[in-house]
Design a protein around this motif. Structure first.
Motif, short mmCIF file in Angstrom:
data_model
loop_
_atom_site.label_atom_id
_atom_site.label_comp_id
_atom_site.label_asym_id
_atom_site.label_seq_id
_atom_site.Cartn_x
_atom_site.Cartn_y
_atom_site.Cartn_z
N PRO A 46 0.81 -1.23 0.00
CA PRO A 46 0.00 0.00 0.00
C PRO A 46 0.84 1.28 0.00
O PRO A 46 0.46 2.27 -0.62
CB PRO A 46 -0.82 -0.09 1.29
CG PRO A 46 -0.80 -1.52 1.66
CD PRO A 46 0.48 -2.08 1.14
N SER A 47 2.00 1.26 0.67
CA SER A 47 2.82 2.47 0.70
C SER A 47 3.39 2.78 -0.69
O SER A 47 3.52 3.95 -1.06
CB SER A 47 3.94 2.34 1.73
OG SER A 47 4.86 1.35 1.36
N LEU A 48 3.71 1.76 -1.45
CA LEU A 48 4.20 1.98 -2.80
C LEU A 48 3.08 2.52 -3.69
O LEU A 48 3.30 3.44 -4.49
CB LEU A 48 4.78 0.68 -3.39
CG LEU A 48 5.37 0.77 -4.79
CD1 LEU A 48 6.42 1.87 -4.89
CD2 LEU A 48 5.96 -0.56 -5.20
N ILE A 49 1.90 2.00 -3.52
CA ILE A 49 0.74 2.51 -4.27
C ILE A 49 0.52 3.99 -3.94
O ILE A 49 0.29 4.81 -4.83
CB ILE A 49 -0.54 1.69 -3.97
CG1 ILE A 49 -0.38 0.24 -4.44
CG2 ILE A 49 -1.77 2.35 -4.57
CD1 ILE A 49 -0.36 0.07 -5.94
N GLN A 50 0.63 4.34 -2.65
CA GLN A 50 0.46 5.74 -2.23
C GLN A 50 1.52 6.63 -2.89
O GLN A 50 1.22 7.74 -3.33
CB GLN A 50 0.55 5.87 -0.71
CG GLN A 50 -0.69 5.38 0.01
CD GLN A 50 -1.88 6.26 -0.30
OE1 GLN A 50 -2.46 6.16 -1.38
NE2 GLN A 50 -2.25 7.12 0.63
N LYS A 51 2.76 6.17 -2.92
CA LYS A 51 3.84 6.94 -3.56
C LYS A 51 3.55 7.16 -5.04
O LYS A 51 3.75 8.25 -5.57
CB LYS A 51 5.18 6.22 -3.39
CG LYS A 51 5.72 6.27 -1.99
CD LYS A 51 7.03 5.49 -1.89
CE LYS A 51 7.50 5.38 -0.46
NZ LYS A 51 8.70 4.54 -0.33
N LEU A 52 3.10 6.12 -5.70
CA LEU A 52 2.77 6.24 -7.11
C LEU A 52 1.60 7.19 -7.34
O LEU A 52 1.61 7.99 -8.29
CB LEU A 52 2.46 4.86 -7.71
CG LEU A 52 3.65 3.91 -7.79
CD1 LEU A 52 3.19 2.49 -8.12
CD2 LEU A 52 4.66 4.40 -8.81
N MET A 53 0.63 7.14 -6.46
CA MET A 53 -0.51 8.06 -6.56
C MET A 53 -0.05 9.50 -6.35
O MET A 53 -0.53 10.42 -7.00
CB MET A 53 -1.60 7.69 -5.56
CG MET A 53 -2.26 6.35 -5.82
SD MET A 53 -3.07 6.27 -7.43
CE MET A 53 -4.46 7.34 -7.14
N GLN A 54 0.92 9.71 -5.46
CA GLN A 54 1.45 11.05 -5.22
C GLN A 54 2.20 11.56 -6.44
O GLN A 54 2.07 12.72 -6.82
CB GLN A 54 2.37 11.06 -3.99
CG GLN A 54 2.84 12.43 -3.59
CD GLN A 54 1.70 13.36 -3.22
OE1 GLN A 54 0.84 13.00 -2.43
NE2 GLN A 54 1.68 14.54 -3.80
N VAL A 55 2.97 10.69 -7.08
CA VAL A 55 3.67 11.08 -8.32
C VAL A 55 2.64 11.50 -9.36
O VAL A 55 2.79 12.53 -10.02
CB VAL A 55 4.54 9.92 -8.86
CG1 VAL A 55 5.02 10.20 -10.27
CG2 VAL A 55 5.72 9.67 -7.93
N ASP A 103 1.23 14.91 -8.37
CA ASP A 103 2.22 15.96 -8.58
C ASP A 103 2.35 16.32 -10.06
O ASP A 103 2.54 17.49 -10.39
CB ASP A 103 3.59 15.55 -8.04
CG ASP A 103 3.61 15.45 -6.52
OD1 ASP A 103 2.67 15.95 -5.87
OD2 ASP A 103 4.58 14.88 -5.99
N GLU A 104 2.27 15.34 -10.91
CA GLU A 104 2.39 15.56 -12.35
C GLU A 104 1.20 16.34 -12.91
O GLU A 104 1.33 17.04 -13.90
CB GLU A 104 2.53 14.23 -13.10
CG GLU A 104 3.86 13.57 -12.90
CD GLU A 104 5.01 14.37 -13.48
OE1 GLU A 104 4.90 14.84 -14.63
OE2 GLU A 104 6.02 14.55 -12.78
N SER A 105 0.05 16.22 -12.28
CA SER A 105 -1.14 16.89 -12.81
C SER A 105 -1.36 18.27 -12.21
O SER A 105 -2.25 18.99 -12.63
CB SER A 105 -2.38 16.01 -12.59
OG SER A 105 -2.62 15.85 -11.22
#
Length: 77
Positions: A22-31, A34-36
């Motif tokens: 889940p923490s990796l999924i959260q990091k990816l969601m943050q990326v 941030d991109e949008s």
């Protein structure tokens, strides 16, 4: 190059389907978030005012020649 990007996207999609952390999924969601985000929202009010002023001056023809600008900013170039 276009084919490489398509293959990379497919590889990422396949990899994403296997993630259980889940923490990796959260990091990816943050990326993704941030991109949008619009860069305008991340700068200071002072920077916004400076940009707006510059656009206004340019629209009214109050521009300096490149040679003058180069003299002023030469030390940073």
């Amino acid at each position: 190059m276009d084919i490489d990007i398509k293959n990379a996207k497919i590889d990422l999609i396949q990899w994403l389907t296997t993630i259980e952390d889940p923490s990796l999924i959260q990091k990816l969601m943050q990326v993704r978030s941030d991109e949008s985000n619009d860069w305008w929202e991340s700068i200071t009010e002072s920077e916004k005012e400076s940009i707006t002023k510059g656009i206004s001056e340019a629209n009214h023809g109050a521009l300096k020649p490149y040679s003058e600008a180069k003299k002023i900013y030469e030390k940073w170039l």
